[in-house]
Design an enzyme around this catalytic site. Structure first.
Site, PDB file in Angstrom:
ATOM      1  N   GLY A 131    -101.492  56.850  13.132  1.00 38.46           N
ATOM      2  CA  GLY A 131    -101.552  55.732  12.192  1.00 38.46           C
ATOM      3  C   GLY A 131    -100.226  55.093  11.854  1.00 38.46           C
ATOM      4  CB  CYS A 162    -108.694  57.824   8.350  1.00 33.84           C
ATOM      5  SG  CYS A 162    -107.700  59.041   9.267  1.00 33.84           S
ATOM      6  CB  CYS A 166    -109.007  58.826  16.292  1.00 36.16           C
ATOM      7  SG  CYS A 166    -107.471  58.096  15.684  1.00 36.16           S
ATOM      8  CG  ASN A 167    -111.797  55.404  11.658  1.00 35.08           C
ATOM      9  OD1 ASN A 167    -111.869  56.604  11.429  1.00 35.08           O
ATOM     10  ND2 ASN A 167    -112.770  54.573  11.365  1.00 35.08           N
TER      11      ASN A 167
END
Length: 263
Positions: free
Chosen positions: A40, A182, A70-71
């Protein structure tokens, strides 16, 4: 053959946990890119490179479908992955649509917790533009929460102070839902339920992702009848201690989330 799950760290285990409950006769491979966690805070180009390399290695093993759990990785890499490989590849996106529907029914707003990179990506912006017709969605980047999770930090005093600081500029009475955008964030559901007003509902995309996975496996006749819920954990830096951490993280989820969902 197994169902593969991929994340930069332990966040995607929250999706794996949902899949374990849904598929009692499937086996799983969980792979964490520990050499490059967290995603991120990295550039789009860095994340895409790491994801492509990791997935290439995963798919050399006996994997019949892959969940990008996983976003951030989904928002950046999912289209290229699907155009490159011919197995079902399922991604994550913040569960904003059900949150908007629920909050709208209560005449409330929606707060989306996610990483900076997810919130900046065009995929997220297009999603919100399409579904947030009344402009009731507000973003809140919480990259620090990923780091807390990777450390298996569940210290209530420290995290309570963290959430209080991050949320102090919001009038929480105006919000009906919080989206956990997330896959690391569902670990903190029990703490968030205590930190947030009782009327606020927590929503994540894990259940919807697993339901989509189930639909694709059924459609392509890939569902298993002879698996045993066996789980193989792997990580990119081959750290045995981290593999132990992943197993512990799954246990934490099964204990804490199970209790939360039953209350």
């Amino acid at each position: 053959m197994r169902i593969g799950f991929f994340d930069s760290g332990i966040g995607g285990i929250s999706v794996l946990n949902e899949a374990i409950k849904h598929f009692p006769k499937e086996d799983f491979l969980y792979y964490a890119d520990t050499r490059n966690v967290p995603y991120g805070t990295k550039t789009k180009e860095e994340v895409n490179k790491h994801v492509q390399t990791a997935v290439e290695g995963i798919l050399k093993q006996e994997v019949k479908a892959l969940v990008i759990a996983c976003n951030t990785a989904t928002s950046i890499s999912i289209n290229k992955l699907r155009s490159t490989y011919d197995i079902p590849i399922i991604g994550m996106e913040p569960a904003a649509k059900p949150a908007i529907e629920l909050s709208s029914s209560m005449d409330k707003r929606v707060l989306v917790f996610a990483t900076d990179l997810t919130l900046k990506e065009l995929k997220y912006k297009k999603l919100i533009t399409r579904i947030d017709k009344d402009s009731i969605v507000d973003p809140l980047p919480l990259p620090e929460l990923v780091e807390f999770c990777e450390e298996l930090n569940f210290n209530w005093e420290e995290l309570s102070a963290f959430f209080r600081t991050k949320l102090e500029r919001f009038d929480l009475n105006q919000y009906g839902t919080v989206v956990l955008g997330c896959t690391h964030f569902p670990y903190y559901k029990p703490l968030l339920k205590e930190a947030l007003p009782s009327h606020i509902q927590l929503i994540d995309g894990n259940k919807g992702t697993v339901e989509r996975l189930s639909s694709l496996l059924e459609e392509k006749h890939l569902l298993s009848n002879d698996g045993t819920n066996d789980i193989s954990f792997q990580c990119s830096n081959q750290d045995k201690n981290y593999i132990t951490k992943m197993k512990n993280a799954l246990g934490i989820l099964q204990n804490t989330l199970g209790k939360t969902e039953n209350n």
